[in-house]
Design an enzyme around this catalytic site. Structure first.
Site, PDB file in Angstrom:
ATOM      1  N   ARG A  68       0.821  -1.212   0.000  1.00 11.42           N
ATOM      2  CA  ARG A  68       0.000   0.000   0.000  1.00 11.42           C
ATOM      3  C   ARG A  68       0.856   1.263   0.000  1.00 11.42           C
ATOM      4  O   ARG A  68       0.401   2.337  -0.369  1.00 11.42           O
ATOM      5  CB  ARG A  68      -0.904   0.019   1.240  1.00 11.42           C
ATOM      6  CG  ARG A  68      -1.990  -1.024   1.208  1.00 11.42           C
ATOM      7  CD  ARG A  68      -2.653  -1.131   2.552  1.00 11.42           C
ATOM      8  NE  ARG A  68      -1.688  -1.431   3.607  1.00 11.42           N
ATOM      9  CZ  ARG A  68      -1.973  -1.583   4.871  1.00 11.42           C
ATOM     10  NH1 ARG A  68      -3.207  -1.444   5.278  1.00 11.42           N
ATOM     11  NH2 ARG A  68      -1.026  -1.868   5.752  1.00 11.42           N
TER      12      ARG A  68
ATOM     13  N   LYS B 143       2.395 -19.662   5.071  1.00 13.77           N
ATOM     14  CA  LYS B 143       1.732 -20.101   6.293  1.00 13.77           C
ATOM     15  C   LYS B 143       1.400 -18.871   7.142  1.00 13.77           C
ATOM     16  O   LYS B 143       2.066 -17.852   6.973  1.00 13.77           O
ATOM     17  CB  LYS B 143       2.595 -21.094   7.043  1.00 13.77           C
ATOM     18  CG  LYS B 143       3.680 -20.455   7.927  1.00 13.77           C
ATOM     19  CD  LYS B 143       4.268 -21.436   8.881  1.00 13.77           C
ATOM     20  CE  LYS B 143       4.748 -20.735  10.126  1.00 13.77           C
ATOM     21  NZ  LYS B 143       5.459 -21.484  11.090  1.00 13.77           N
TER      22      LYS B 143
ATOM     23  N   ASP C 222       5.642 -24.687   2.694  1.00 10.68           N
ATOM     24  CA  ASP C 222       6.194 -25.010   4.000  1.00 10.68           C
ATOM     25  C   ASP C 222       7.696 -25.046   3.762  1.00 10.68           C
ATOM     26  O   ASP C 222       8.196 -25.987   3.135  1.00 10.68           O
ATOM     27  CB  ASP C 222       5.690 -26.366   4.500  1.00 10.68           C
ATOM     28  CG  ASP C 222       6.205 -26.663   5.899  1.00 10.68           C
ATOM     29  OD1 ASP C 222       7.345 -26.279   6.196  1.00 10.68           O
ATOM     30  OD2 ASP C 222       5.475 -27.265   6.689  1.00 10.68           O
ATOM     31  N   HIS C 223       8.398 -24.016   4.221  1.00 11.59           N
ATOM     32  CA  HIS C 223       9.791 -23.891   3.780  1.00 11.59           C
ATOM     33  C   HIS C 223      10.661 -25.054   4.264  1.00 11.59           C
ATOM     34  O   HIS C 223      11.736 -25.283   3.718  1.00 11.59           O
ATOM     35  CB  HIS C 223      10.389 -22.528   4.160  1.00 11.59           C
ATOM     36  CG  HIS C 223      10.622 -22.339   5.605  1.00 11.59           C
ATOM     37  ND1 HIS C 223       9.670 -21.824   6.450  1.00 11.59           N
ATOM     38  CD2 HIS C 223      11.696 -22.599   6.375  1.00 11.59           C
ATOM     39  CE1 HIS C 223      10.160 -21.768   7.669  1.00 11.59           C
ATOM     40  NE2 HIS C 223      11.383 -22.237   7.652  1.00 11.59           N
TER      41      HIS C 223
ATOM     42  N   LYS D 166      14.192 -27.659   2.145  1.00 13.37           N
ATOM     43  CA  LYS D 166      15.564 -27.842   2.615  1.00 13.37           C
ATOM     44  C   LYS D 166      16.233 -29.003   1.884  1.00 13.37           C
ATOM     45  O   LYS D 166      15.607 -30.016   1.593  1.00 13.37           O
ATOM     46  CB  LYS D 166      15.579 -28.088   4.126  1.00 13.37           C
ATOM     47  CG  LYS D 166      15.216 -26.824   4.877  1.00 13.37           C
ATOM     48  CD  LYS D 166      15.448 -26.969   6.348  1.00 13.37           C
ATOM     49  CE  LYS D 166      15.160 -25.673   7.065  1.00 13.37           C
ATOM     50  NZ  LYS D 166      16.139 -24.622   6.774  1.00 13.37           N
TER      51      LYS D 166
ATOM     52  N   GLU E  72      14.249 -23.928  18.768  1.00 14.05           N
ATOM     53  CA  GLU E  72      14.659 -22.561  18.447  1.00 14.05           C
ATOM     54  C   GLU E  72      15.236 -21.911  19.703  1.00 14.05           C
ATOM     55  O   GLU E  72      14.800 -22.236  20.817  1.00 14.05           O
ATOM     56  CB  GLU E  72      13.461 -21.737  17.990  1.00 14.05           C
ATOM     57  CG  GLU E  72      12.783 -22.256  16.738  1.00 14.05           C
ATOM     58  CD  GLU E  72      11.573 -21.400  16.380  1.00 14.05           C
ATOM     59  OE1 GLU E  72      11.670 -20.622  15.428  1.00 14.05           O
ATOM     60  OE2 GLU E  72      10.545 -21.510  17.070  1.00 14.05           O
TER      61      GLU E  72
ATOM     62  N   ASP F  61       1.635 -23.285  15.221  1.00 17.82           N
ATOM     63  CA  ASP F  61       2.698 -22.585  14.497  1.00 17.82           C
ATOM     64  C   ASP F  61       3.739 -23.546  13.918  1.00 17.82           C
ATOM     65  O   ASP F  61       4.303 -23.276  12.858  1.00 17.82           O
ATOM     66  CB  ASP F  61       3.384 -21.583  15.449  1.00 17.82           C
ATOM     67  CG  ASP F  61       4.361 -20.677  14.717  1.00 17.82           C
ATOM     68  OD1 ASP F  61       3.969 -20.126  13.670  1.00 17.82           O
ATOM     69  OD2 ASP F  61       5.510 -20.519  15.185  1.00 17.82           O
TER      70      ASP F  61
ATOM     71  N   HIS G 218       5.212 -27.862  10.036  1.00 20.56           N
ATOM     72  CA  HIS G 218       6.595 -28.303   9.803  1.00 20.56           C
ATOM     73  C   HIS G 218       6.852 -29.721  10.326  1.00 20.56           C
ATOM     74  O   HIS G 218       7.364 -30.579   9.612  1.00 20.56           O
ATOM     75  CB  HIS G 218       7.593 -27.356  10.475  1.00 20.56           C
ATOM     76  CG  HIS G 218       7.462 -25.929  10.035  1.00 20.56           C
ATOM     77  ND1 HIS G 218       7.273 -25.575   8.723  1.00 20.56           N
ATOM     78  CD2 HIS G 218       7.510 -24.771  10.719  1.00 20.56           C
ATOM     79  CE1 HIS G 218       7.200 -24.254   8.630  1.00 20.56           C
ATOM     80  NE2 HIS G 218       7.344 -23.751   9.832  1.00 20.56           N
TER      81      HIS G 218
HETATM   82  P1  NAP Z   1       4.801  -7.807   7.483  1.00 15.96           P
HETATM   83  O1  NAP Z   1       6.231  -7.528   7.775  1.00 15.96           O
HETATM   84  O2  NAP Z   1       3.763  -7.247   8.382  1.00 15.96           O
HETATM   85  O3  NAP Z   1       4.522  -7.285   5.995  1.00 15.96           O
HETATM   86  C1  NAP Z   1       3.256  -7.234   5.449  1.00 15.96           C
HETATM   87  C2  NAP Z   1       3.345  -6.733   4.013  1.00 15.96           C
HETATM   88  O4  NAP Z   1       2.030  -6.696   3.477  1.00 15.96           O
HETATM   89  C3  NAP Z   1       3.905  -5.321   3.885  1.00 15.96           C
HETATM   90  O5  NAP Z   1       4.590  -5.220   2.657  1.00 15.96           O
HETATM   91  C4  NAP Z   1       2.651  -4.465   3.857  1.00 15.96           C
HETATM   92  O6  NAP Z   1       2.944  -3.233   3.234  1.00 15.96           O
HETATM   93  C5  NAP Z   1       1.739  -5.353   3.010  1.00 15.96           C
HETATM   94  N1  NAP Z   1       0.323  -5.130   3.232  1.00 15.96           N
HETATM   95  C6  NAP Z   1      -0.340  -5.076   4.420  1.00 15.96           C
HETATM   96  N2  NAP Z   1      -1.643  -4.836   4.209  1.00 15.96           N
HETATM   97  C7  NAP Z   1      -1.813  -4.755   2.870  1.00 15.96           C
HETATM   98  C8  NAP Z   1      -2.931  -4.532   2.032  1.00 15.96           C
HETATM   99  N3  NAP Z   1      -4.154  -4.312   2.531  1.00 15.96           N
HETATM  100  N4  NAP Z   1      -2.741  -4.525   0.698  1.00 15.96           N
HETATM  101  C9  NAP Z   1      -1.510  -4.714   0.168  1.00 15.96           C
HETATM  102  N5  NAP Z   1      -0.418  -4.933   0.906  1.00 15.96           N
HETATM  103  C10 NAP Z   1      -0.555  -4.947   2.236  1.00 15.96           C
HETATM  104  O7  NAP Z   1       4.512  -9.360   7.392  1.00 15.96           O
HETATM  105  P2  NAP Z   1       5.565 -10.554   7.062  1.00 15.96           P
HETATM  106  O8  NAP Z   1       6.272 -10.903   8.300  1.00 15.96           O
HETATM  107  O9  NAP Z   1       6.364 -10.181   5.861  1.00 15.96           O
HETATM  108  O10 NAP Z   1       4.575 -11.769   6.750  1.00 15.96           O
HETATM  109  C11 NAP Z   1       3.857 -11.886   5.543  1.00 15.96           C
HETATM  110  C12 NAP Z   1       3.143 -13.233   5.526  1.00 15.96           C
HETATM  111  O11 NAP Z   1       4.091 -14.273   5.575  1.00 15.96           O
HETATM  112  C13 NAP Z   1       2.206 -13.457   6.716  1.00 15.96           C
HETATM  113  O12 NAP Z   1       1.134 -14.256   6.300  1.00 15.96           O
HETATM  114  C14 NAP Z   1       3.082 -14.235   7.682  1.00 15.96           C
HETATM  115  O13 NAP Z   1       2.314 -15.042   8.547  1.00 15.96           O
HETATM  116  C15 NAP Z   1       3.858 -15.099   6.699  1.00 15.96           C
HETATM  117  N6  NAP Z   1       5.145 -15.575   7.213  1.00 15.96           N
HETATM  118  C16 NAP Z   1       6.093 -14.688   7.613  1.00 15.96           C
HETATM  119  C17 NAP Z   1       7.311 -15.167   8.065  1.00 15.96           C
HETATM  120  C18 NAP Z   1       8.411 -14.225   8.492  1.00 15.96           C
HETATM  121  O14 NAP Z   1       9.497 -14.724   8.799  1.00 15.96           O
HETATM  122  N7  NAP Z   1       8.208 -12.948   8.489  1.00 15.96           N
HETATM  123  C19 NAP Z   1       7.559 -16.542   8.112  1.00 15.96           C
HETATM  124  C20 NAP Z   1       6.575 -17.424   7.673  1.00 15.96           C
HETATM  125  C21 NAP Z   1       5.371 -16.919   7.227  1.00 15.96           C
HETATM  126  P3  NAP Z   1       1.986  -1.949   3.429  1.00 15.96           P
HETATM  127  O15 NAP Z   1       1.690  -1.835   4.893  1.00 15.96           O
HETATM  128  O16 NAP Z   1       2.762  -0.800   2.859  1.00 15.96           O
HETATM  129  O17 NAP Z   1       0.773  -2.209   2.610  1.00 15.96           O
END
Ligand code: NAP
Length: 487
Positions: free
Chosen positions: A51, A147, A176-177, A181, A215, A234, A239
């Site tokens: 956004r 996930k 599922d990363h 591996k 972890e 989680d 996993h």
């Molecule tokens: P994050 O850091 O909160 O990032 C969210 C992203 O989505 C940002 O780029 C945000 O940018 C965008 N976003 C939020 N609302 C939006 C909307 N309405 N329209 C378009 N874009 C939008 O989250 P994350 O940690 O990267 O996680 C993303 C997904 O991956 C989640 O489902 C999480 O459960 C999963 N996941 C994450 C990890 C990890 O290590 N981080 C691991 C496994 C799974 P704006 O706010 O500018 O829109």
């Protein structure tokens, strides 16, 4: 040995949530590493979507920073600038209607379009719908879903149904990363590419199997998500369940996506419900004297009465011909003594020791390490060297990739690199199918419901330990013990 790199066809990859934590830490660095290896063609396009009003230049700057911080960007500046030429940005709110025509203009019609949903799961449905209504859901489209895939069986079913309204199952890649591996695939190679192990891979020869995903980190900034999830949702439901499937499944007729996933599904369906006294839940405590740096779980999530588990250990049984009588012990937790993901296949003792009791009893163990130091070790019994009589000794027969495979073994491709390239190639073998995810929730849900009904509270455990003492008891009651959690 240097692995062969086969370039993929030109593609467009759209990362919804391109500015988020996952994109910056994992997806973008993985893409750059594949670009460096020559696998990504020059005219591929990577489109970040979020956004924020970043503009293309702003997003390219963010990608440069991410790839330098978390990847190899700093090492090859010229390649990084060339990579950035492929990077675009479109401002879209997944819940709104603006910006889609800008995205359509960037996408090239004649190639694979992969839409990576790296956003909150609540946005998966709106995104799927909008991709469809804006005419972007052609047959060359694949969607990648992160996930958590649902919170329970009902929500996973609803999500599957929503995605199925707009995409065929063959277009949906549920990540599922752990499955990406190197060692996980090697596990299949070791099992099904050798005659040596498979005849022993059953309850007649295997005493039990241990799967540990430990972890050292706590919940960090993910407190509000984790409070609703806990270790069972989680980690265990996805996993550890996937690792269990790969260890326990029958040989598929061929190494093709549905043949492999059919066999994994049969394992989940053969799992007995877990008995309440076969599960231990834990919650980590603060590090004494360092409470502000290393708070306990409850302080970290800001809920002094939290009953969410940061640790779970359980004993599972698979009711089929191969595994009846061989328990599977699974455990996972945060703030444990070391970061370590390992599967230990514990073979039975020899039926009779010809060396007498003084030689001790020994068992073979096949250890499959997923992280750190991916590799496989077979522990075998030999004679202790020297003239001091017949004493036996366990030694590791190390199949560590670093030794055998040189540089490629020391730095196996990151799971995200492999999985994203599999999406582009259209290979779903390492992705979860909808029915697998639902079956896993079907097994997990009653366990969580049981905790709630009984009002169970997790057992506290010290940060930096191996988890609650009750988990040791779970093993000891069966005359067994966990192997150490070693870095
Ligand atoms: P994050 O850091 O909160 O990032 C969210 C992203 O989505 C940002 O780029 C945000 O940018 C965008 N976003 C939020 N609302 C939006 C909307 N309405 N329209 C378009 N874009 C939008 O989250 P994350 O940690 O990267 O996680 C993303 C997904 O991956 C989640 O489902 C999480 O459960 C999963 N996941 C994450 C990890 C990890 O290590 N981080 C691991 C496994 C799974 P704006 O706010 O500018 O829109």
């Amino acid at each position: 040995m240097v692995s062969r790199v086969i370039p993929v066809d030109p593609f467009d990859l759209v990362i919804f949530g391109g500015t988020g934590d996952l994109a910056r830490r994992k997806i973008l660095p993985a893409l750059f590493r594949r670009y460096l290896s020559g696998q990504i063609p020059q005219d591929a396009r990577i489109v970040g979507v979020a956004r924020g009003d970043l503009g293309r230049g702003g997003f390219q700057g963010m990608v440069r920073e991410a790839v330098c911080d978390f990847g190899q960007g700093a090492a090859d500046k010229a390649a990084l600038e060339a990579f950035l030429n492929a990077v675009h940005y479109v401002q879209i709110d997944a819940t709104g209607l603006r910006g889609w025509s800008d995205l359509a203009e960037i996408l090239q019609g004649d190639r694979v379009h992969a839409f990576y949903f790296s956003v909150a799961p609540s946005l998966f449905g709106p995104l799927a719908e909008r991709i469809h209504t804006h005419g972007l859901a052609g047959p060359n489209v694949r969607i990648v879903v992160e996930k958590p895939f649902g919170h329970d069986l009902a929500s996973a079913r609803a999500l599957n149904a929503t995605l199925a309204e707009h995409f065929d199952e063959s277009q949906i890649y549920r990540i599922d990363h752990y499955l990406g591996k190197e060692t996980v695939q090697n596990l299949m190679a070791v099992r099904f590419g050798n005659m040596l192990f498979e005849p022993l891979w059953n309850s007649q020869y295997v005493d039990h199997i241990q799967i540990t995903v430990a972890e050292t980190v706590g919940v960090g900034g993910r407190g509000s998500y984790y409070e609703r999830a806990g270790a069972m949702r989680d980690m265990m439901q996805n996993h550890l369940m996937q690792l269990l499937c790969l260890i326990a499944m029958e040989p598929p007729a061929k190494f093709d996506p549905d043949a492999v996933r059919d066999e994994k599904l049969k394992v989940i369906r053969a799992l007995d419900p877990v008995k309440p006294h076969h599960i231990v839940r834990g919650q980590y405590e603060a590090v004494t004297g360092q409470e502000s740096e290393f708070p306990g779980y409850r302080e970290a999530v800001g809920n002094p009465r939290s009953s969410t588990e940061s640790y779970v250990a359980l004993k599972a049984h698979i009711s089929n011909w191969r595994w009846a009588g061989t328990p599977f012990y699974l455990r996972t937790g945060k703030r444990l003594v070391a970061r370590s993901s390992v599967i230990n296949v514990m073979f039975k003792e020899t039926p009779h020791s010809i060396f007498g009791e003084e030689a001790g009893r020994h068992t073979n163990v096949l250890s499959i390490r997923l992280q750190p130091n991916e590799g496989i070790t077979l522990h075998v019994t030999i004679k202790e060297p020297g003239p001091g009589g017949m004493r036996l000794l366990d030694v590791p027969l190390d199949m560590s990739f670093a030794e055998a495979l040189g540089p490629d073994g020391r730095h196996p491709a990151d799971a995200y690199e492999r999985l994203i390239m599999d999406v582009i190639r259209g290979n779903q073998t390492l992705f979860m199918r909808g029915d697998e995810v639902e079956a896993a929730w079907g097994w997990t849900d009653p366990v969580i419901a049981g905790w709630k009904a009984r009002g169970e509270v997790p057992k506290p455990y010290a940060s930096g330990s191996t988890g609650p003492g009750d988990a040791d008891q779970l093993m000891r009651r069966d005359g067994r013990g966990w192997r150490g959690i070693n870095p």
